[in-house]
Scaffold this motif. Sequence first.
Motif, mmCIF file in Angstrom:
data_model
loop_
_atom_site.group_PDB
_atom_site.id
_atom_site.type_symbol
_atom_site.label_atom_id
_atom_site.label_comp_id
_atom_site.label_asym_id
_atom_site.label_seq_id
_atom_site.Cartn_x
_atom_site.Cartn_y
_atom_site.Cartn_z
ATOM 1 N N LEU A 74 86.915 22.355 50.236
ATOM 2 C CA LEU A 74 86.364 21.398 51.189
ATOM 3 C C LEU A 74 85.927 22.050 52.487
ATOM 4 C CD1 LEU A 74 88.889 18.480 50.649
ATOM 5 C CD2 LEU A 74 86.560 18.677 49.756
ATOM 6 N N SER B 138 86.283 11.985 39.537
ATOM 7 C CA SER B 138 85.825 11.408 40.807
ATOM 8 C C SER B 138 85.976 12.377 41.975
ATOM 9 C CB SER B 138 86.542 10.096 41.097
ATOM 10 O OG SER B 138 87.932 10.296 41.169
ATOM 11 N N ALA B 139 86.876 13.340 41.881
ATOM 12 C CA ALA B 139 87.002 14.342 42.944
ATOM 13 C C ALA B 139 85.738 15.198 43.026
ATOM 14 C CB ALA B 139 88.228 15.224 42.720
ATOM 15 N N LEU C 10 82.675 14.142 42.348
ATOM 16 C CA LEU C 10 81.697 13.311 43.048
ATOM 17 C C LEU C 10 82.007 13.275 44.536
ATOM 18 C CD1 LEU C 10 79.210 11.499 42.910
ATOM 19 C CD2 LEU C 10 80.745 9.575 42.450
ATOM 20 N N ALA C 11 83.274 13.192 44.891
ATOM 21 C CA ALA C 11 83.669 13.189 46.307
ATOM 22 C C ALA C 11 83.262 14.489 46.984
ATOM 23 C CB ALA C 11 85.173 12.962 46.433
ATOM 24 N N LEU C 12 83.402 15.614 46.295
ATOM 25 C CA LEU C 12 82.992 16.894 46.865
ATOM 26 C C LEU C 12 81.479 16.917 47.062
ATOM 27 C CD1 LEU C 12 83.679 19.748 47.837
ATOM 28 C CD2 LEU C 12 83.455 20.506 45.456
ATOM 29 N N ILE D 197 79.558 14.368 47.615
ATOM 30 C CA ILE D 197 79.280 13.495 48.752
ATOM 31 C C ILE D 197 79.599 14.203 50.062
ATOM 32 C CG2 ILE D 197 80.001 11.359 49.915
ATOM 33 C CD1 ILE D 197 80.273 10.164 47.039
ATOM 34 N N GLU D 198 80.649 14.977 50.074
ATOM 35 C CA GLU D 198 80.993 15.747 51.275
ATOM 36 C C GLU D 198 79.930 16.805 51.561
ATOM 37 O OE1 GLU D 198 82.909 16.299 54.694
ATOM 38 O OE2 GLU D 198 83.383 14.728 53.251
ATOM 39 N N LYS E 276 77.115 14.973 53.186
ATOM 40 C CA LYS E 276 77.400 14.680 54.602
ATOM 41 C C LYS E 276 77.188 15.917 55.460
ATOM 42 C CE LYS E 276 81.013 11.223 53.908
ATOM 43 N NZ LYS E 276 82.452 10.996 54.117
ATOM 44 N N SER F 114 77.984 3.446 41.491
ATOM 45 C CA SER F 114 77.692 2.987 42.844
ATOM 46 C C SER F 114 76.203 3.038 43.176
ATOM 47 C CB SER F 114 78.461 3.844 43.854
ATOM 48 O OG SER F 114 78.015 5.177 43.775
#
Length: 102
Positions: free
Chosen positions: A30, A54-55, A57-59, A61-62, A65, A90
Motif C-alpha cells: 500500500l 476484494s483486496a 480491487l481495493a489496491l 482503487i488505491e 486515488k 459496483s
Amino acid sequence: MAVLTLSELAPGHYAVTGNLTFASIDRQSLKSFKFLKGMDSICIDLAQVGTTDSAGLALMIEWIKQSRASRVRLTFKNVPAQLLALAKLSGFDETEYFANRG
C-alpha cells in the motif's frame, strides 16, 4: 502464497505478478506508490496475476486515488476475470481505468 510484485517493463508500463489477495497485500504494498510519480500516464498489466479477491480491487482503487492526486493517467490491461467480476458489482468496470482491458 504468491508474493505480489510490481515490475517496470518500460517507462510507464508495469506488470503485476503474484496474487492480489488479503494474504499477499501488505502495508508495504500500500505504501509503494512511488512508481506513480513523475509520469504522465501509466499502464499496469495484470496478465500474470494469479488469485484475486476484494483486496485486489481495493489496491487498484488505491492506485487510482494516488494517480489522481499525482495527476497521472492510469489504465489497467489484462484484468483477470475474477477481478473484473468484482468491479462489475459496483459498475467500476465501466470507468476509464478499465478502458484498455485487452
